[in-house]
Design a protein around this motif. Structure first.
Motif, PDB file in Angstrom:
ATOM      1  N   VAL A  74       0.833  -1.202   0.000  1.00  0.00           N
ATOM      2  CA  VAL A  74       0.000   0.000   0.000  1.00  0.00           C
ATOM      3  C   VAL A  74       0.869   1.254   0.000  1.00  0.00           C
ATOM      4  CG1 VAL A  74      -1.982  -1.086   1.116  1.00  0.00           C
ATOM      5  CG2 VAL A  74      -0.217  -0.013   2.522  1.00  0.00           C
ATOM      6  N   ILE A  75       2.088   1.159   0.541  1.00  0.00           N
ATOM      7  CA  ILE A  75       2.993   2.313   0.533  1.00  0.00           C
ATOM      8  C   ILE A  75       3.330   2.697  -0.902  1.00  0.00           C
ATOM      9  CG2 ILE A  75       5.259   3.168   1.261  1.00  0.00           C
ATOM     10  CD1 ILE A  75       5.097   1.060   3.553  1.00  0.00           C
ATOM     11  N   MET A  76       3.676   1.706  -1.725  1.00  0.00           N
ATOM     12  CA  MET A  76       3.963   1.971  -3.139  1.00  0.00           C
ATOM     13  C   MET A  76       2.698   2.390  -3.874  1.00  0.00           C
ATOM     14  SD  MET A  76       6.664  -1.064  -4.118  1.00  0.00           S
ATOM     15  CE  MET A  76       5.941  -2.376  -3.139  1.00  0.00           C
ATOM     16  N   LEU A  77       1.581   1.794  -3.499  1.00  0.00           N
ATOM     17  CA  LEU A  77       0.314   2.087  -4.164  1.00  0.00           C
ATOM     18  C   LEU A  77      -0.106   3.543  -3.932  1.00  0.00           C
ATOM     19  CD1 LEU A  77      -1.583   0.366  -5.901  1.00  0.00           C
ATOM     20  CD2 LEU A  77      -2.965  -0.055  -3.872  1.00  0.00           C
ATOM     21  N   LEU A  78       0.320   4.122  -2.824  1.00  0.00           N
ATOM     22  CA  LEU A  78       0.076   5.536  -2.549  1.00  0.00           C
ATOM     23  C   LEU A  78       1.167   6.423  -3.143  1.00  0.00           C
ATOM     24  CD1 LEU A  78      -1.038   5.341   1.197  1.00  0.00           C
ATOM     25  CD2 LEU A  78      -2.500   5.888  -0.765  1.00  0.00           C
ATOM     26  N   THR A  79       2.410   5.995  -2.989  1.00  0.00           N
ATOM     27  CA  THR A  79       3.544   6.829  -3.389  1.00  0.00           C
ATOM     28  C   THR A  79       3.578   7.119  -4.872  1.00  0.00           C
ATOM     29  OG1 THR A  79       4.899   6.005  -1.553  1.00  0.00           O
ATOM     30  CG2 THR A  79       6.058   6.955  -3.429  1.00  0.00           C
ATOM     31  N   VAL A  80       3.443   6.089  -5.692  1.00  0.00           N
ATOM     32  CA  VAL A  80       3.617   6.260  -7.137  1.00  0.00           C
ATOM     33  C   VAL A  80       2.576   7.222  -7.732  1.00  0.00           C
ATOM     34  CG1 VAL A  80       3.617   5.067  -9.369  1.00  0.00           C
ATOM     35  CG2 VAL A  80       4.789   4.051  -7.393  1.00  0.00           C
ATOM     36  N   VAL A 107      -5.052  -2.880  -6.428  1.00  0.00           N
ATOM     37  CA  VAL A 107      -6.379  -2.997  -5.812  1.00  0.00           C
ATOM     38  C   VAL A 107      -6.806  -4.458  -5.737  1.00  0.00           C
ATOM     39  CG1 VAL A 107      -8.832  -2.480  -6.136  1.00  0.00           C
ATOM     40  CG2 VAL A 107      -7.136  -0.662  -6.405  1.00  0.00           C
ATOM     41  N   ILE A 108      -6.560  -5.216  -6.813  1.00  0.00           N
ATOM     42  CA  ILE A 108      -6.881  -6.651  -6.793  1.00  0.00           C
ATOM     43  C   ILE A 108      -6.089  -7.346  -5.689  1.00  0.00           C
ATOM     44  CG2 ILE A 108      -6.711  -8.817  -8.098  1.00  0.00           C
ATOM     45  CD1 ILE A 108      -7.176  -7.110 -10.645  1.00  0.00           C
ATOM     46  N   GLY A 109      -4.806  -7.040  -5.610  1.00  0.00           N
ATOM     47  CA  GLY A 109      -3.983  -7.612  -4.555  1.00  0.00           C
ATOM     48  C   GLY A 109      -4.419  -7.180  -3.169  1.00  0.00           C
ATOM     49  N   PHE A 110      -4.866  -5.925  -3.053  1.00  0.00           N
ATOM     50  CA  PHE A 110      -5.338  -5.403  -1.770  1.00  0.00           C
ATOM     51  C   PHE A 110      -6.562  -6.176  -1.281  1.00  0.00           C
ATOM     52  CE2 PHE A 110      -7.861  -2.263   0.689  1.00  0.00           C
ATOM     53  CZ  PHE A 110      -6.940  -1.974   1.690  1.00  0.00           C
ATOM     54  N   ILE A 111      -7.480  -6.458  -2.200  1.00  0.00           N
ATOM     55  CA  ILE A 111      -8.665  -7.249  -1.846  1.00  0.00           C
ATOM     56  C   ILE A 111      -8.238  -8.632  -1.366  1.00  0.00           C
ATOM     57  CG2 ILE A 111     -10.764  -8.336  -2.756  1.00  0.00           C
ATOM     58  CD1 ILE A 111     -10.943  -5.954  -4.736  1.00  0.00           C
ATOM     59  N   ASP A 112      -7.276  -9.227  -2.081  1.00  0.00           N
ATOM     60  CA  ASP A 112      -6.780 -10.553  -1.697  1.00  0.00           C
ATOM     61  C   ASP A 112      -6.131 -10.508  -0.316  1.00  0.00           C
ATOM     62  OD1 ASP A 112      -6.231 -13.339  -2.387  1.00  0.00           O
ATOM     63  OD2 ASP A 112      -4.140 -12.733  -2.430  1.00  0.00           O
ATOM     64  N   ASP A 113      -5.360  -9.473  -0.052  1.00  0.00           N
ATOM     65  CA  ASP A 113      -4.704  -9.339   1.253  1.00  0.00           C
ATOM     66  C   ASP A 113      -5.719  -9.142   2.375  1.00  0.00           C
ATOM     67  OD1 ASP A 113      -2.100  -9.672   0.387  1.00  0.00           O
ATOM     68  OD2 ASP A 113      -1.779  -7.543   0.017  1.00  0.00           O
ATOM     69  N   LEU A 114      -6.758  -8.351   2.106  1.00  0.00           N
ATOM     70  CA  LEU A 114      -7.784  -8.140   3.129  1.00  0.00           C
ATOM     71  C   LEU A 114      -8.479  -9.452   3.485  1.00  0.00           C
ATOM     72  CD1 LEU A 114      -9.540  -4.781   2.108  1.00  0.00           C
ATOM     73  CD2 LEU A 114      -8.018  -5.185   4.059  1.00  0.00           C
ATOM     74  N   LEU A 115      -8.784 -10.252   2.461  1.00  0.00           N
ATOM     75  CA  LEU A 115      -9.413 -11.546   2.713  1.00  0.00           C
ATOM     76  C   LEU A 115      -8.461 -12.488   3.442  1.00  0.00           C
ATOM     77  CD1 LEU A 115     -11.353 -12.121  -0.628  1.00  0.00           C
ATOM     78  CD2 LEU A 115     -12.311 -11.569   1.608  1.00  0.00           C
ATOM     79  N   ASN A 116      -7.175 -12.359   3.135  1.00  0.00           N
ATOM     80  CA  ASN A 116      -6.183 -13.164   3.840  1.00  0.00           C
ATOM     81  C   ASN A 116      -6.149 -12.818   5.322  1.00  0.00           C
ATOM     82  OD1 ASN A 116      -3.177 -13.292   4.935  1.00  0.00           O
ATOM     83  ND2 ASN A 116      -3.357 -14.866   3.356  1.00  0.00           N
ATOM     84  N   LEU A 117      -6.289 -11.516   5.613  1.00  0.00           N
ATOM     85  CA  LEU A 117      -6.216 -11.051   7.000  1.00  0.00           C
ATOM     86  C   LEU A 117      -7.498 -11.289   7.773  1.00  0.00           C
ATOM     87  CD1 LEU A 117      -4.379  -7.660   6.368  1.00  0.00           C
ATOM     88  CD2 LEU A 117      -3.429  -9.636   7.570  1.00  0.00           C
TER      89      LEU A 117
END
Length: 343
Positions: A74-80, A107-117
């Motif tokens: 998410v840091i890179m997703l905000l920074t870039v 965003v796709i990866g973020f959804i996957d990470d949220l479900l993982n958590l």
């Protein structure tokens, strides 16, 4: 031309520095939040083929006990995007598609990470077919824009020249680049600093190619990602403070696939990103071998786990992969210069 390259190279380095500094500023904010709320990644207990991951869990038992957070992508997703917008490094023909792929994959990866958590199912994230469908839809949409709106219908073959494949063929090829590279980077994200370092070398290589092609905005995007990756690696080298998660790996992979298409050097991607290909290929070979022949080719897949199981220290695997990645990145630039991709 050399004067233009020299002056723009200075600007690209400033973009990379700005991205690095912003990511370094955001990292402690994320780290404090992640450790406070215990955003620990849930380890998968079974492989794609159904058996227990006994070898991999044994190799990483110290990490399972240690607990460190995921989703640092998410840091890179905000920074870039922030640096792109702040520096007005936006161009319809050069940066719209890469940033859309970067954010879309993230965003796709973020959804996957949220479900993982926080998900209740045992899959520890999005189911593979769902994830594949989502990243494929992203790739097809971006491929449509690339072919129909930007007019790209030919693929460049180094030393031979362009080959016309038509709009439909280009859309399919573009989608394949996004899906394949996104998954390959994701598969490579298994050791501290591995995927981040290889991505940094690949983006740096394509940044140089874009610079030599005088695609200043596209080069700027590559160097902005490079700066964010430098900050990530600062904290992710062994022993890692956190991991990028699917948020980072899918963002980096999807963006890299698009950059390869935008520089008209897709066929150099398997060279520049050779270890991504090897990592993904080793996983595919293992799956096929177990499914159809009921045998394992590797002790554990992908390749970096196999080398660990053979006795290689984690840091040794990562550093040697970085060295190979640096060599293939330089080779890719050389082939681009000699193969007609850079005029």
């Amino acid at each position: 031309m050399l004067d233009d390259i020299n002056s723009n190279m200075g600007y690209e380095l400033i973009l990379a520095l700005g991205s690095f500094l912003l990511a370094m500023f955001l990292t402690p904010i994320y780290t404090n939040f992640a450790y406070k709320h215990k955003l620990w990644k849930r380890q998968k207990s079974v492989a794609v083929t159904g058996e227990e991951l006994t070898v991999m869990n044994k190799l990483h038992k110290d990490k399972i006990k240690r607990h460190f957070p995921t989703m640092a992508g998410v840091i890179m997703l905000l920074t870039v995007p922030i640096v792109l917008l702040a520096t007005n490094c936006l161009n319809r023909g050069q940066t719209w598609l890469p940033i859309a792929a970067f954010v879309g994959g993230g965003v796709i990866g973020f959804i996957d990470d949220l479900l993982n958590l926080f998900g209740k199912n045992a899959a520890a994230g999005l189911r593979a077919p769902v994830k594949f469908a989502m990243i494929s839809a992203l790739g097809l949409f971006l491929g449509w824009f690339f072919a129909y709106k930007l007019g790209w219908t030919a693929v460049m073959v180094p030393y031979l020249g362009p080959i016309e494949i038509g709009m439909v063929g280009m859309i399919v090829l573009f989608a394949f680049a996004v899906v394949a590279t996104g998954n390959a980077v994701n598969i490579s994200d298994g050791l501290d600093g591995l995927a981040g370092g290889l991505s940094m070398l690949a983006y740096g290589s394509y940044g140089v190619i874009a610079l030599l092609q005088e695609q200043w905005y596209l080069a700027g995007f590559c160097f902005i990602v490079l700066g964010a990756l430098l900050a990530y690696i600062w904290f992710n080298v062994y022993p890692a403070r956190f991991m990028m998660g699917d948020t980072g790996s899918f963002a980096l992979g999807a963006g890299l696939g698009v950059v390869a298409m935008m520089t008209n050097s897709f066929l150099l991607l398997p060279i520049i990103g050779l270890l991504f290909v090897v990592e993904a290929g080793s996983s595919l070979i293992q799956i096929v071998a177990k499914k159809f022949f009921h045998k394992k080719v590797f002790i554990s897949a992908p390749l970096h786990h196999h080398l660990q199981a053979k006795g290689w220290e984690e840091s040794k695997v990562v550093m040697r992969f970085w060295i190979i990645g640096g060599i293939t990145a330089m080779l890719g630039i050389f082939l681009a210069m000699g193969g007609g991709i850079i005029h």
